[in-house]
Design a protein around this motif. Sequence first.
Motif, PDB file in Angstrom:
ATOM      1  N   LEU A  52       2.983  -3.856   0.317  1.00 56.22           N
ATOM      2  CA  LEU A  52       3.765  -4.724   1.209  1.00 56.22           C
ATOM      3  C   LEU A  52       3.155  -6.125   1.308  1.00 56.22           C
ATOM      4  O   LEU A  52       3.886  -7.116   1.335  1.00 56.22           O
ATOM      5  N   ASP A  53       1.822  -6.218   1.342  1.00 59.76           N
ATOM      6  CA  ASP A  53       1.166  -7.532   1.361  1.00 59.76           C
ATOM      7  C   ASP A  53       1.499  -8.316   0.095  1.00 59.76           C
ATOM      8  O   ASP A  53       1.795  -9.514   0.150  1.00 59.76           O
ATOM      9  N   ARG A  56       5.083  -9.556   0.261  1.00 60.61           N
ATOM     10  CA  ARG A  56       5.196 -10.689   1.197  1.00 60.61           C
ATOM     11  C   ARG A  56       4.630 -11.981   0.612  1.00 60.61           C
ATOM     12  O   ARG A  56       5.155 -13.060   0.837  1.00 60.61           O
ATOM     13  N   GLN A  57       3.535 -11.863  -0.139  1.00 61.80           N
ATOM     14  CA  GLN A  57       2.875 -13.030  -0.707  1.00 61.80           C
ATOM     15  C   GLN A  57       3.483 -13.480  -2.028  1.00 61.80           C
ATOM     16  O   GLN A  57       3.157 -14.545  -2.543  1.00 61.80           O
TER      17      GLN A  57
END
Length: 65
Positions: A52-53, A56-57
């Motif tokens: 998920l990180d 998002r990035q």
Amino acid sequence: MTTLHWQKSSHSSEGNNCVELATAPDGTIRLRESDTPAAVLSLNASNTDSLLDAIRQGTLEDHRK
């Protein structure tokens, strides 16, 4: 065999073009594409957070090329 309760985002349309999530009895998170439900990715909580990180990035690469 346990039946998983698959959920998709409320932002998804009614079509078959979304990612679905389920929590398995062993605590892992399962991910699948709604139009190819037989292909399931199994992640633990740490892997899920990392994925998920990266989403998002915007740091994921397309390896289909």
